[in-house]
Design an enzyme around this catalytic site. Sequence first.
Site, mmCIF file in Angstrom:
data_model
loop_
_atom_site.group_PDB
_atom_site.id
_atom_site.type_symbol
_atom_site.label_atom_id
_atom_site.label_comp_id
_atom_site.label_asym_id
_atom_site.label_seq_id
_atom_site.Cartn_x
_atom_site.Cartn_y
_atom_site.Cartn_z
ATOM 1 N N ILE A 30 0.828 -1.212 0.000
ATOM 2 C CA ILE A 30 0.000 0.000 0.000
ATOM 3 C C ILE A 30 0.864 1.264 0.000
ATOM 4 O O ILE A 30 0.419 2.340 -0.397
ATOM 5 C CB ILE A 30 -0.977 -0.015 1.210
ATOM 6 C CG1 ILE A 30 -2.186 0.872 0.960
ATOM 7 C CG2 ILE A 30 -0.283 0.353 2.496
ATOM 8 C CD1 ILE A 30 -3.088 0.389 -0.126
ATOM 9 N N GLU A 88 7.166 -4.473 10.925
ATOM 10 C CA GLU A 88 5.889 -3.761 11.078
ATOM 11 C C GLU A 88 4.720 -4.736 11.181
ATOM 12 O O GLU A 88 3.867 -4.591 12.052
ATOM 13 C CB GLU A 88 5.700 -2.825 9.870
ATOM 14 C CG GLU A 88 4.448 -1.973 9.934
ATOM 15 C CD GLU A 88 4.221 -1.193 8.629
ATOM 16 O OE1 GLU A 88 5.206 -0.818 7.963
ATOM 17 O OE2 GLU A 88 3.048 -0.980 8.286
ATOM 18 N N HIS A 93 6.266 -12.157 5.159
ATOM 19 C CA HIS A 93 6.100 -11.568 3.830
ATOM 20 C C HIS A 93 7.454 -11.240 3.222
ATOM 21 O O HIS A 93 8.383 -10.851 3.911
ATOM 22 C CB HIS A 93 5.206 -10.324 3.860
ATOM 23 C CG HIS A 93 5.630 -9.272 4.838
ATOM 24 N ND1 HIS A 93 5.389 -9.364 6.187
ATOM 25 C CD2 HIS A 93 6.288 -8.106 4.662
ATOM 26 C CE1 HIS A 93 5.866 -8.307 6.796
ATOM 27 N NE2 HIS A 93 6.429 -7.522 5.900
ATOM 28 N N HIS A 95 9.223 -8.820 0.413
ATOM 29 C CA HIS A 95 9.068 -7.633 -0.436
ATOM 30 C C HIS A 95 9.747 -7.909 -1.778
ATOM 31 O O HIS A 95 10.928 -8.282 -1.807
ATOM 32 C CB HIS A 95 9.767 -6.418 0.183
ATOM 33 C CG HIS A 95 9.202 -5.949 1.480
ATOM 34 N ND1 HIS A 95 8.384 -4.839 1.580
ATOM 35 C CD2 HIS A 95 9.355 -6.402 2.750
ATOM 36 C CE1 HIS A 95 8.060 -4.642 2.845
ATOM 37 N NE2 HIS A 95 8.640 -5.574 3.582
HETATM 38 P P1 5GP Z 1 7.656 -4.845 7.254
HETATM 39 O O1 5GP Z 1 6.781 -5.581 8.241
HETATM 40 O O2 5GP Z 1 8.378 -5.791 6.326
HETATM 41 O O3 5GP Z 1 8.602 -3.910 7.936
HETATM 42 O O4 5GP Z 1 6.736 -3.919 6.345
HETATM 43 C C1 5GP Z 1 5.369 -4.165 6.184
HETATM 44 C C2 5GP Z 1 4.916 -3.640 4.831
HETATM 45 O O5 5GP Z 1 3.533 -3.866 4.732
HETATM 46 C C3 5GP Z 1 5.152 -2.136 4.604
HETATM 47 O O6 5GP Z 1 5.877 -1.949 3.397
HETATM 48 C C4 5GP Z 1 3.740 -1.559 4.524
HETATM 49 O O7 5GP Z 1 3.625 -0.503 3.588
HETATM 50 C C5 5GP Z 1 2.900 -2.751 4.129
HETATM 51 N N1 5GP Z 1 1.545 -2.714 4.652
HETATM 52 C C6 5GP Z 1 1.179 -2.482 5.931
HETATM 53 N N2 5GP Z 1 -0.160 -2.534 6.064
HETATM 54 C C7 5GP Z 1 -0.650 -2.791 4.822
HETATM 55 C C8 5GP Z 1 -1.978 -2.963 4.316
HETATM 56 O O8 5GP Z 1 -2.986 -2.874 5.017
HETATM 57 N N3 5GP Z 1 -2.093 -3.218 2.986
HETATM 58 C C9 5GP Z 1 -1.006 -3.339 2.164
HETATM 59 N N4 5GP Z 1 -1.226 -3.606 0.876
HETATM 60 N N5 5GP Z 1 0.256 -3.188 2.607
HETATM 61 C C10 5GP Z 1 0.432 -2.913 3.928
#
Ligand code: 5GP
Length: 136
Positions: A30, A88, A93, A95
């Site tokens: 997002i 986060e 997941h 990327h």
């Molecule tokens: P990380 O956990 O790897 O640090 O990052 C989590 C990723 O999930 C971030 O890049 C953030 O933009 C994405 N993200 C968080 N919440 C949502 C959501 O509700 N929808 C989508 N499509 N992406 C999300």
Amino acid sequence: MSTIFSKIVAGEIPCYKVAEDEKHFAFLDINPVAPGHTLVISKREVDYIFDLSDSEYLELQLFAKRVAEAMKQALPCKRVGVAVMGLEVPHVHIHLIPINEEADMNFFKEKAALSSDEMTQIASKIGQNLLHSEIF
Ligand code: 5GP
């Protein structure tokens, strides 16, 4: 308790879906670092990628490979960069980010501002290229 990504898989929260199979799901981030920034997840709720079983880990990576190949076909880029953080959202997941130079993998730079139409088109274009892949 369900993670935000499980709610996306269940359709309770909207997303720009790229692909899915029985065990995996791919959708656009997002807050994209670059247009086409895609998240590939395991449907099973596991927080840390290295807590997946060996077979789950390999299957997830294979699914991500297929999505990355489709991204490379769909979007102009030199490579598809790969990153795993999970700081986060506590749900495995990967990327996948279309890149042309190292700086394109910078998660701190200003995010790509894309309209809903652009996101829909990108997700659909990647998905179309997956139709030719052997696992879909
Ligand atoms: P990380 O956990 O790897 O640090 O990052 C989590 C990723 O999930 C971030 O890049 C953030 O933009 C994405 N993200 C968080 N919440 C949502 C959501 O509700 N929808 C989508 N499509 N992406 C999300």
